[in-house]
Design a protein around this motif. Structure first.
Motif, PDB file in Angstrom:
ATOM      1  N   THR A  65       0.774  -1.266   0.143  1.00  0.00           N
ATOM      2  CA  THR A  65      -0.014   0.160  -0.051  1.00  0.00           C
ATOM      3  C   THR A  65       0.672   1.178   0.070  1.00  0.00           C
ATOM      4  N   PRO A  66       0.233   2.326  -0.424  1.00  0.00           N
ATOM      5  CA  PRO A  66       0.903   3.713  -0.418  1.00  0.00           C
ATOM      6  C   PRO A  66       1.037   4.347   0.965  1.00  0.00           C
ATOM      7  N   PHE A  67      -0.140   3.776   1.757  1.00  0.00           N
ATOM      8  CA  PHE A  67      -0.012   4.503   3.093  1.00  0.00           C
ATOM      9  C   PHE A  67       0.802   3.436   3.988  1.00  0.00           C
ATOM     10  N   SER A  68       1.151   3.898   5.212  1.00  0.00           N
ATOM     11  CA  SER A  68       2.058   3.510   6.233  1.00  0.00           C
ATOM     12  C   SER A  68       1.051   2.682   7.224  1.00  0.00           C
ATOM     13  N   GLN A  69       1.797   1.775   7.673  1.00  0.00           N
ATOM     14  CA  GLN A  69       1.354   0.758   8.563  1.00  0.00           C
ATOM     15  C   GLN A  69       2.328   0.513   9.771  1.00  0.00           C
ATOM     16  N   SER A  70       2.006   0.564  10.947  1.00  0.00           N
ATOM     17  CA  SER A  70       2.868   0.648  12.024  1.00  0.00           C
ATOM     18  C   SER A  70       4.209   1.745  11.764  1.00  0.00           C
ATOM     19  N   ASN A  71       3.862   2.737  11.420  1.00  0.00           N
ATOM     20  CA  ASN A  71       4.792   4.094  10.927  1.00  0.00           C
ATOM     21  C   ASN A  71       5.603   4.058   9.877  1.00  0.00           C
ATOM     22  N   GLY A 120       6.015   0.953   7.867  1.00  0.00           N
ATOM     23  CA  GLY A 120       5.689  -0.277   7.057  1.00  0.00           C
ATOM     24  C   GLY A 120       4.409  -0.145   6.049  1.00  0.00           C
ATOM     25  N   ARG A 121       4.376  -1.212   5.263  1.00  0.00           N
ATOM     26  CA  ARG A 121       3.278  -1.060   4.157  1.00  0.00           C
ATOM     27  C   ARG A 121       2.568  -2.323   4.362  1.00  0.00           C
TER      28      ARG A 121
END
Length: 474
Positions: free
Chosen positions: A384-390, A392-393
């Motif tokens: 994804t183009p958005f962040s995960q856990s600051n 990650g993707r």
């Protein structure tokens, strides 16, 4: 002739004719079964139409490399980094729901390369030198959001059902070009995310299953075909023993013509015997030059392992193995590119594969093999183009990039596009079924006609979907 005599004569003729027709049908059936039993199912077969490629090398990047950090340049991500945007979820707990997510810019710079001007991130400086050989597909879409289903779909065209792997379909359709080696080989496959089903034959005849060499986590230098050499018995005695064993097997087969497993066992014994004479030479990398080792990065700890796998893939391609899978996964079989909370780790994986892949492209081109060898690089989905856990993707099956090279594909070409932030394929979408159909087409196989009758219906790799993307062809 009386009416009674005529009826009796007619009954006699019909009875005799019926028996005759039955005898003809039985004779034909037995002849067909005998022919099938005596014919080698791995014998090379003519393609359905003139092929562009003779073989495939699939470089499987398990875990889903981030397209927006590698090959799919999105300036808007840099411009709107940290901005909250509504996204519609794809996972079971968020499916169809909108939520705010923060855009995260790529962690590496992009630059144009080659005459084609393809943008490549600094993660892949060596591959970037070969962009004029690559056919980029920026609009891939697939099924499944978790690694297991999506990996199965990538290899078999189904997310959960037991279906033959692509390599099995290819060898079923075309047979083997070399009777002394398997038609389908997978290097260091993972036991997870589908495991053996990713190279299994499923309901196709057993002879078409893939041959695994090594396993994930095993050093490539130790990945060998077990028990391939016999140093305790003379070649003459081995030959006599083999001929005697096969004579017993064929005698048993005459009483059980429809036993697929017995047929596959007999054929595998024959293949194994021939491999004893030829495979050790193919597997022996020590015959390669120091310059080749240097080119593939085998002298470097970071690139040695995947370098050996890529060099082995080239040697297997030289031996005319039809379908070769090179798997990149960790010691426990987990997908390496799966960075939910540590995108900087992409740099480690890119370092491990960049030089070996570039060397494989260069090596095949110099040997004149890239023309009829199709290289396929990619994972089961993107990120994804958005962040995960600051930092990650998350997984992204809605839009991602894979590339092809050689084998009749258009070099230095980019096809399709994701939206301005790389979230969803929007232009010239290519579904995984379409990619499968196109690869089969390059091999001279019509994906709609490559079928196998099972459980009352005809099955195929692309199920009831798929189209050949002709724009990708040279």
């Amino acid at each position: 002739m009386s009416q009674s005599e005529y009826k009796n004569t007619r009954r006699e003729w019909l009875s005799q004719a019926a028996c005759g027709f039955g005898s003809l049908a039985l004779s034909s059936l037995l002849h067909s079964q005998t022919a099938c039993a005596s014919e080698n199912p791995l014998s090379a077969r003519q393609p359905m139409f003139p092929p562009r490629a003779k073989r495939v090398i699939f470089l499987f990047m398990g875990g889903g490399p981030s397209h927006v950090d590698t090959f799919d340049y999105k300036p808007e991500l840099f411009k709107h980094n940290g901005q909250d945007i509504d996204f519609t979820g794809v996972r079971f707990d968020t499916f169809g729901k909108k939520s705010k997510r923060k855009l995260m810019q790529p962690l590496w710079k992009f630059q144009q390369h080659g005459e084609c001007g393809q943008q490549v991130s600094e993660l892949f400086p060596e591959m970037a030198k070969h962009v004029d050989k690559l056919c980029m597909i920026h609009s891939m879409q697939t099924e499944g959001v978790a690694h297991g289903p999506s990996t199965l779909f990538l290899h078999t065209g189904a997310t959960s059902l037991v279906r033959p792997s692509m390599g099995s379909w290819v060898t079923y359709g075309l047979g083997s070009l070399n009777k002394n080696v398997p038609g389908f080989v997978t290097l260091n496959p993972s036991p997870n995310q589908g495991g053996p089903r990713n190279y299994a034959n499923a309901f196709l005849p057993t002879i078409y299953q893939g041959t695994a060499i090594g396993r994930s986590g095993m050093k490539a230098v130790d990945s060998k075909i077990r028990n391939i050499e016999n140093h305790h018995t003379s070649p003459l005695l081995q030959e006599k023993q083999f001929d005697f064993l096969q004579a017993l097997n064929r005698a048993q087969q005459k009483n059980d013509l429809n036993n697929d497993r017995l047929e596959a066992t007999i054929d595998s014994f024959e293949l194994a015997y021939r491999m004893q004479l030829h495979a050790p030479e193919i597997m022996n990398l020590s015959t390669e030059t120091a310059a080749t080792f240097e080119a593939y990065g085998i002298n470097n700890k970071e690139t040695e392992d995947f370098g050996r796998q890529c060099l082995m893939a080239r040697r297997l391609a030289e031996a005319d193995v039809r379908y070769i899978q090179v798997c990149y996964s960790d010691a426990s079989g987990n997908p390496k590119w799966d960075q939910h909370s540590d995108m900087p780790k992409h740099a480690q994986h890119a370092k491990a594969i960049d030089q070996p892949v570039a060397a494989l492209l260069e090596d095949l081109e110099q040997r004149g093999m890239l023309e009829d060898t199709l290289i396929w690089w990619g994972g089961e989905f993107g990120r994804t183009p958005f962040s995960q856990s600051n930092n990650g993707r998350d997984h992204n099956p809605r839009g991602f990039t894979v590339w092809l090279a050689g084998g009749g594909t258009r070099p230095g070409f980019a096809y399709g596009a994701t939206d301005e932030i790389g979230h969803v394929a929007v232009d010239n979408k290519v579904h995984m079924h379409d990619l499968h159909a196109t690869i089969l087409h390059l091999l001279g196989l019509d994906h709609e006609k490559l079928t196998y009758r099972h459980a009352g219906r005809d099955f195929r790799l692309t199920d009831v979907a798929g189209r050949v993307v002709h724009d990708l062809l040279a």
